[in-house]
Write an enzyme that holds these catalytic residues in place. Structure first.
Site, PDB file in Angstrom:
ATOM      1  CB  CYS A 173       1.933  -3.635   5.186  1.00  0.00           C
ATOM      2  SG  CYS A 173       0.353  -4.318   5.720  1.00  0.00           S
ATOM      3  CG  HIS A 187      -0.313  -0.044   2.536  1.00  0.00           C
ATOM      4  ND1 HIS A 187       0.286   1.050   3.115  1.00  0.00           N
ATOM      5  CD2 HIS A 187      -0.181  -1.062   3.419  1.00  0.00           C
ATOM      6  CE1 HIS A 187       0.761   0.706   4.309  1.00  0.00           C
ATOM      7  NE2 HIS A 187       0.489  -0.569   4.520  1.00  0.00           N
TER       8      HIS A 187
END
Length: 191
Positions: free
Chosen positions: A166, A150
């Site tokens: 992440c 992201h």
């Protein structure tokens, strides 16, 4: 790549074997990375725990497609490579998991694409949900500990081990990837 024609799919332990679980659609189409075919059955990577889990689904329950793209993450170099038809066409700096919440290496795929309500927030304008899950966290921010690729509102942290597992990337890059790389595309995370 296989995309379910319905909102859930029965996963079997073996081709034509007993059902082991049912998987429901999340934020987008229910998509799988196909690793083998046996007659009318497909062996697929699952977007569930444990990481690397596979199962068999009937061909009749999905639409098949292909992708020329593959993403390769080099955690020690803090780099994401975009591979198209076997050739590296781009590379980007990234942030990855810190030592207490590391990004797990392995072979995964882009399982869903989310457009966060605040494009200036911590996840940027887009977030790919990966088929990978954290080995350190069983849940995070109300979810099952699923990892993502992201954007970020902290581009100054790209190039470091800073996340809960992440992969963080610049907002303009995640926008480009969201418009180019389809769900089901493989992502390989290397240590």
């Amino acid at each position: 790549m296989a995309t379910a024609t319905g909102t859930q799919i029965a996963v079997h332990r073996t081709a034509n074997g007993p059902v082991s679980k049912k998987i429901r659609q999340g934020a987008g189409p229910l998509t799988f990375l196909v690793t083998a075919q046996k007659g009318d059955w497909l062996k697929v990577h699952l977007p569930t725990r444990p990481n690397g889990a596979t199962g068999w689904i009937p061909v009749e329950d999905v639409t098949l497609s292909t992708t020329p793209y593959r993403l390769v993450v080099s955690m020690d170099e803090h780099r994401l490579d975009l591979i198209e038809k076997g050739v590296r066409v781009r590379h980007y700096p990234i942030g990855v998991g810190k030592s207490t919440t590391p990004t797990p290496p392995g072979e995964y795929y882009l399982a869903e694409l989310i457009r966060p309500p605040n494009p200036e927030g911590g996840y940027g304008p887009y977030a790919f949900g990966l088929s990978a899950h954290s080995d350190a966290l069983t849940s995070y921010a109300g979810g099952p500990g699923q990892l993502g690729l992201h954007g970020t509102n902290r581009p100054d942290l790209i190039g470091r081990d800073v996340s809960h597992g992440c992969i963080r990337i610049a907002n303009d890059v995640i926008t480009e990837l969201a418009r180019t790389v389809p769900l089901g595309s493989p992502i390989v995370i290397q240590a």
